[in-house]
Design a protein around this motif. Structure first.
Motif, PDB file in Angstrom:
ATOM      1  N   UNK A 226       0.794  -1.222   0.000  1.00 52.35           N
ATOM      2  CA  UNK A 226       0.000   0.000   0.000  1.00 52.35           C
ATOM      3  C   UNK A 226       0.833   1.283   0.000  1.00 52.35           C
ATOM      4  N   UNK A 227       2.010   1.262   0.637  1.00 48.67           N
ATOM      5  CA  UNK A 227       2.791   2.499   0.753  1.00 48.67           C
ATOM      6  C   UNK A 227       3.120   3.125  -0.601  1.00 48.67           C
TER       7      UNK A 227
ATOM      8  N   UNK B 207       2.501   7.065  -1.724  1.00 41.79           N
ATOM      9  CA  UNK B 207       3.612   7.888  -2.220  1.00 41.79           C
ATOM     10  C   UNK B 207       3.342   8.306  -3.656  1.00 41.79           C
ATOM     11  N   UNK B 208       2.703   7.415  -4.413  1.00 38.87           N
ATOM     12  CA  UNK B 208       2.360   7.732  -5.798  1.00 38.87           C
ATOM     13  C   UNK B 208       1.437   8.928  -5.920  1.00 38.87           C
ATOM     14  N   UNK B 209       0.502   9.076  -4.976  1.00 32.39           N
ATOM     15  CA  UNK B 209      -0.383  10.250  -4.993  1.00 32.39           C
ATOM     16  C   UNK B 209       0.424  11.536  -4.868  1.00 32.39           C
TER      17      UNK B 209
ATOM     18  N   UNK C  50      -8.968   0.303  -5.669  1.00 32.63           N
ATOM     19  CA  UNK C  50      -9.281   0.524  -7.079  1.00 32.63           C
ATOM     20  C   UNK C  50      -9.508   1.986  -7.389  1.00 32.63           C
ATOM     21  N   UNK C  51     -10.214   2.697  -6.498  1.00 33.03           N
ATOM     22  CA  UNK C  51     -10.478   4.123  -6.721  1.00 33.03           C
ATOM     23  C   UNK C  51      -9.172   4.921  -6.766  1.00 33.03           C
ATOM     24  N   UNK C  52      -8.242   4.611  -5.846  1.00 32.50           N
ATOM     25  CA  UNK C  52      -6.958   5.331  -5.820  1.00 32.50           C
ATOM     26  C   UNK C  52      -6.141   5.035  -7.077  1.00 32.50           C
TER      27      UNK C  52
ATOM     28  N   UNK D 233      -3.878   6.364 -12.455  1.00 30.25           N
ATOM     29  CA  UNK D 233      -3.873   6.088 -13.888  1.00 30.25           C
ATOM     30  C   UNK D 233      -2.797   5.114 -14.306  1.00 30.25           C
ATOM     31  N   UNK D 234      -3.061   4.308 -15.350  1.00 27.33           N
ATOM     32  CA  UNK D 234      -2.091   3.287 -15.784  1.00 27.33           C
ATOM     33  C   UNK D 234      -0.780   3.873 -16.306  1.00 27.33           C
ATOM     34  N   UNK D 235      -0.827   5.034 -16.933  1.00 23.79           N
ATOM     35  CA  UNK D 235       0.399   5.631 -17.476  1.00 23.79           C
ATOM     36  C   UNK D 235       1.393   5.936 -16.370  1.00 23.79           C
ATOM     37  N   UNK D 236       0.899   6.532 -15.280  1.00 21.99           N
ATOM     38  CA  UNK D 236       1.789   6.840 -14.154  1.00 21.99           C
ATOM     39  C   UNK D 236       2.314   5.556 -13.511  1.00 21.99           C
ATOM     40  N   UNK D 237       1.446   4.577 -13.330  1.00 17.92           N
ATOM     41  CA  UNK D 237       1.836   3.330 -12.671  1.00 17.92           C
ATOM     42  C   UNK D 237       2.930   2.602 -13.449  1.00 17.92           C
ATOM     43  N   UNK D 238       2.854   2.648 -14.775  1.00 14.84           N
ATOM     44  CA  UNK D 238       3.902   2.037 -15.610  1.00 14.84           C
ATOM     45  C   UNK D 238       5.192   2.837 -15.503  1.00 14.84           C
TER      46      UNK D 238
END
Length: 498
Positions: A70-71, A75-77, A263-265, A270-275
């Motif tokens: 989860x961390x 941090x991604x936010x 899922x909401x977070x 967004x998938x672009x940032x996660x990649x």
């Protein structure tokens, strides 16, 4: 004197690094000593040591998995929206102290190990003389002690920047040792009731918070009984319609709720940032990534609960040997994660969800009112504080309390952490411990010491010493009985209630 102190520090540093700061070995060590004192056979001693140590490793694997899953999302936010913010998390808080203690105060972080040693000795002595102090719990969660010693060291330097090394260590050792003893002692009775006499207390970062919300829930429960003569329903007592009966299964309900929440977070990120951030692989299905991440939460929670079941019985049975000979009537204070193996399993998830709602609400308010410090929620305060508060609140006051109390806790965690971290100058180093007690109780301690000086120190010590005395006076017959003979205490309690 200096040479003796250096030798003492070296011995203590070795023990703290290899045993005290490794909770699994600390728990195993306690079981080992306890069984030896009970004159168990050598193979029973070995078996108890291994089961307790492995059990705690299992708990740590579950707990660590929850945090590691989860961390990065939290941090991604911060990274995704380019927020300059402080993260409330014990490890970020400890890193902030490491980064700033020399720069701001010209002091060495190494002194925190001496602080930990002296505070721990004070805790043990206070429990040893429980006949007079009325304290019953020994704080054994070493990794938490290191984090708290670091933060406490910063706060005492902020209040008394000109004090010499020994004076600072003397003042803070006494206050920190009392906080450990009194805070964990507050949780003894409510934890015995939650766990049906498992024989441990909570030794973590939200001990005063757990006690406060449990007692507040109890008051609400008593008010409801006077009003309509019916107890507030617990989560485990609610009968759901047939189409919602799947929520009676903790693993299913946790999976569904976390799928919605996480899922909401992830959709916001967004998938672009996660990649780009290497959280998600290129070409991987975004839907299945959300599903996998959410369901891992349930997996690690199940692992954590298995660990609790593996080591708690060994710990509580072996501690009898220690309490009978060295610490009469005492119980071990252990990681708050151990409570998650008891009570309503759904209360943990509900507590986490509503605590998160409270934290996010206060973060938005900080943005609206242009707070000088913006806070990013850390997973450890987000989950372990509020899941436990939800668990105790449900047990003492019903499902409504399991929702309301963690929400209030979430609001306070963020607001209090932003206030104290900004004031003492820790915010600019990127982190603060952020757990409930350190956003409330230690904020109060710091204000008192800063503005009342040595009189404030004396006032804090007197207040802490008075708390167990007041607890004892409220229930002199059952106070020690609840740890020494829980079945007998139940009979006494049932008799009084009837």
């Amino acid at each position: 004197m200096q040479n003796i102190l250096n030798v003492l520090l070296a011995i203590w540093s070795y023990f703290a690094t290899n045993v005290l700061n490794q909770p699994a070995f600390m728990i195993g060590f306690i079981v080992l000593i306890g069984y030896i004192l009970e004159h168990k056979k050598w193979y029973e001693v070995l078996s108890g040591f291994l089961k307790a140590t492995v059990g705690y490793f299992i708990l740590a694997a579950g707990s660590g998995g929850l945090v590691n899953t989860f961390r990065p999302i939290l941090v991604g936010l911060k990274d995704r929206f380019h927020l300059s913010a402080m993260i409330i998390d014990p490890y970020f808080g400890q890193n902030a102290v490491n980064a700033g203690i020399m720069q701001r105060f010209g002091r060495s972080f190494a002194d925190t190990m001496l602080l930990l040693l002296f505070a721990y000795i004070i805790n043990i002595l206070l429990v040893r003389f429980s006949k007079y102090t009325k304290l019953r719990a020994v704080f054994t969660t070493g990794n938490v002690q290191v984090q708290q010693a670091a933060t406490a060291f910063w706060l005492i330097l902020f209040c008394f920047p000109k004090l010499n090394r020994f004076s600072i260590l003397a003042i803070m050792s006494l206050i920190l040792g009392l906080y450990w003893a009194v805070g964990s002692n507050l949780t003894v009775g409510i934890t015995q009731e939650l766990t049906d006499g498992a024989g441990f207390a909570v030794a973590h970062q939200q001990m005063f918070g757990i006690y406060f919300f449990a007692k507040l829930s109890e008051i609400i429960e008593k008010h409801a009984l006077k009003k309509n003569q019916n107890k507030n329903k617990r989560l485990e007592d609610i009968k759901l319609p047939s189409f919602m009966s799947i929520f009676n299964d903790n693993m299913v309900s946790t999976s569904i709720l976390m799928l919605i929440f996480i899922g909401a977070i992830l959709v916001v990120l967004g998938p672009d940032y996660l990649i780009k951030a290497h959280f998600m692989q290129k070409g991987q299905s975004f839907i299945f990534y959300i599903l996998q991440t959410a369901l891992q939460f349930s997996v690690y929670l199940a692992i954590l609960q298995l660990g609790v079941r593996t080591f708690v019985n060994e710990l509580t049975e072996s501690f009898t040997g220690i309490s009978d000979r060295w610490l009469p009537g005492a119980v071990p204070g252990i990681d708050v994660a151990a409570t998650l193996g008891f009570g309503s399993q759904n209360a943990q998830t509900i507590g986490f969800m509503f605590g998160a709602l409270g934290q996010f609400t206060m973060i938005i308010l900080l943005l609206i009112f242009h707070s000088p410090t913006l806070v990013i929620a850390g997973f450890i305060p987000l989950f372990f504080d509020n899941a436990a508060i939800g668990l105790y609140s449900n047990n003492r006051g019903g499902y409504k309390c399991a929702m309301i109390m963690p929400f209030i806790s979430g609001l306070i965690q963020v607001a209090g952490s932003a206030l104290i971290a900004t004031w003492v100058g820790m915010a600019k180093y990127g982190g603060y411990l952020g757990m409930f007690d350190w956003a409330t109780v230690w904020l109060f301690f710091t204000v008192v010491m800063k503005y009342l000086g040595y009189f404030g120190v004396a006032l804090i010590i007197i207040m802490l010493l008075a708390i167990p005395q007041l607890q004892y006076r409220a229930d002199p017959e059952g106070y020690f009985l609840i740890t020494e003979d829980y079945p007998e205490w139940q009979k006494l309690n049932d008799k009084e209630n009837n």
